[in-house]
Structure formats: structure tokens, C-alpha cells
Design a protein around this motif. Structure first.
Motif, PDB file in Angstrom:
ATOM      1  N   ILE A  29     -46.200  21.042  20.313  1.00 11.91           N
ATOM      2  CA  ILE A  29     -45.139  20.758  21.285  1.00 11.91           C
ATOM      3  C   ILE A  29     -45.518  19.548  22.138  1.00 11.91           C
ATOM      4  CG2 ILE A  29     -43.867  21.649  23.281  1.00 11.91           C
ATOM      5  CD1 ILE A  29     -44.247  24.468  22.081  1.00 11.91           C
ATOM      6  N   LYS A  86     -39.916  22.371  21.615  1.00  8.17           N
ATOM      7  CA  LYS A  86     -40.228  23.665  20.999  1.00  8.17           C
ATOM      8  C   LYS A  86     -39.120  24.093  20.043  1.00  8.17           C
ATOM      9  CE  LYS A  86     -41.580  28.413  22.215  1.00  8.17           C
ATOM     10  NZ  LYS A  86     -40.501  29.148  21.540  1.00  8.17           N
ATOM     11  N   GLU A 113     -39.281  24.551  15.960  1.00  8.74           N
ATOM     12  CA  GLU A 113     -38.917  25.830  15.346  1.00  8.74           C
ATOM     13  C   GLU A 113     -37.860  25.630  14.267  1.00  8.74           C
ATOM     14  OE1 GLU A 113     -39.758  28.806  19.171  1.00  8.74           O
ATOM     15  OE2 GLU A 113     -37.745  28.043  18.772  1.00  8.74           O
TER      16      GLU A 113
END
Length: 220
Positions: free
Chosen positions: A10, A25, A29
Motif C-alpha cells: 500500500i 488498498k 485488492e
């Protein structure tokens, strides 16, 4: 199996793009941990490099007004940018109008961002949460944890930047602003707003018709 996203990943993406930690983030993902795909996704959303520009002085801009149908509620909004060139763009005017409409629709909102909420208001809201009946008999540490979570939710409810954009509900107003920062390459800031509601604050006296007739008869 989804790849676990580390704090280091991140941070790396944030350094490369300047986007917010939450945005980084989510992008990682969605891309199953691929930095390159995440960078491309952030650029498409207009979030890359937006945060790097957010600290620059924005002294140009415009004051936008919006009066809702029926003329019972209106909003005045000051939105700033860095140059007169951007302030004249039709897209900037549309952004200002969209934000003014957002404020009209979100009547719980009183502040631009959570950072603008005065400390006394935060303390007042915190005390309210701690005193709620469902927390009375809970242990202190549990009570404080629940109250803290509720307080954060409440502060977001009264903050404009945390609202879902009414025209595109999968992004927040903050993300909308970041998209336009990336579009023009300069800082954009909502400085202040004022909502006007017809009759607000007035003690309007409404007499019952029967009482009014009775008084008229007595005075004859």
C-alpha cells in the motif's frame, strides 16, 4: 485465492501515485496485488497524484448558488482552484453546481470535512454517545469502543466530503474532487457553504381557527 495485501504494498503504491491510503488498498485488492494494474486503475479513476496537489494554494474559483424547485431551500458555495483558467471551464462550473445540489440533498451535512468540525461539537457528540441507554451497563472499555465507532460514523454523517455523490453513488464527494484535481492538474478545494431554508429560525405563530373566532366574538 485473493492475494494478501501488505502495508508495504500500500505504501509503495501511495508513493508511486500520490493517491490516498484507502484508495491504494482498494486498488490493490481489486487487482489481486498487482502494482501496475492498481496504478492503471487509479489513473483511470483520476485519483493518482491527486493527494500530492491537495496541499497547494487554491485562491481562484467561484461562488455558486443553487435554489431547489419550489424556492424553499437554497445553497451558496465557494469552491476554489489555483488558476482563473480552470475557474472558467464549463466542467468546473458543473462541478460547483453538483456540489451545491449535493449540499441541498444532504441536510444533515454542516461541515466540509471531519477536520473542520469544532472540538466542542466533537466532545458534545462523544458525550451523547457515551450516555446512550444501551451502553449504561457495559464495561467501560467496551462502552468507549462502541461510542468511538458511533462517533466516527456521526462525524462522517455531518461531513460533506464523506457523502456518497448523489449522481454516482459508488464514489464519495472527496473522490469526485480528486478526480477533478487529476483532470486539471491543480488543487481544488471546497472552502465553505451556507444552506438557507425558508422560515428556518423563525418562531412562526399559528393560531387555531376556532380560538381565533372565539377571540373575535369576545371582543365584540
Amino acid at each position: 485465492m485473493p492475494k494478501k495485501i501488505s502495508v508495504e504494498n500500500i505504501k509503495e503504491l501511495r508513493i508511486k501515485t500520490g493517491a490516498g491510503m484507502t484508495d491504494c488498498k482498494k486498488a490493490l485488492e481489486d487487482s489481486n496485488g498487482s502494482i501496475d494494474i492498481a496504478i492503471e486503475a487509479l489513473r483511470k479513476k483520476g485519483l493518482a497524484s491527486a493527494d500530492k496537489k491537495s496541499g497547494r494554494l487554491a485562491a481562484e474559483g467561484l461562488v455558486e448558488s443553487y435554489i431547489h424547485a419550489g424556492s424553499r431551500i437554497g445553497v451558496l458555495l465557494e469552491i476554489n482552484c489555483e488558476t482563473d483558467f480552470v475557474s472558467r471551464q464549463p466542467e468546473f462550473h458543473q462541478l460547483a453546481r453538483d456540489i451545491a445540489m449535493q449540499i441541498t440533498a444532504c441536510q444533515l451535512v454542516d461541515y466540509v470535512s471531519v477536520d473542520d468540525i469544532p472540538s466542542d461539537v466533537i466532545l458534545y457528540e462523544q458525550n451523547l454517545e457515551l450516555q446512550k441507554e444501551d451502553l449504561v451497563n457495559k464495561p467501560l472499555n467496551i462502552k468507549e469502543k462502541i461510542a468511538h465507532g458511533r462517533l466516527n460514523k456521526r462525524l462522517k454523517e455531518i461531513s460533506l466530503m464523506n457523502q456518497n455523490f448523489i449522481k454516482q453513488t459508488d464514489i464519495t464527494v472527496e473522490e469526485l474532487i480528486k478526480q477533478h484535481i487529476a483532470l486539471w492538474g491543480e488543487n481544488i478545494k471546497i472552502r465553505r457553504f451556507q444552506r438557507f431554508i425558508l422560515g428556518e429560525g423563525l418562531n412562526i405563530k399559528k393560531n387555531d381557527f376556532t380560538d381565533e373566532v372565539s377571540r373575535m366574538i369576545k371582543n365584540k
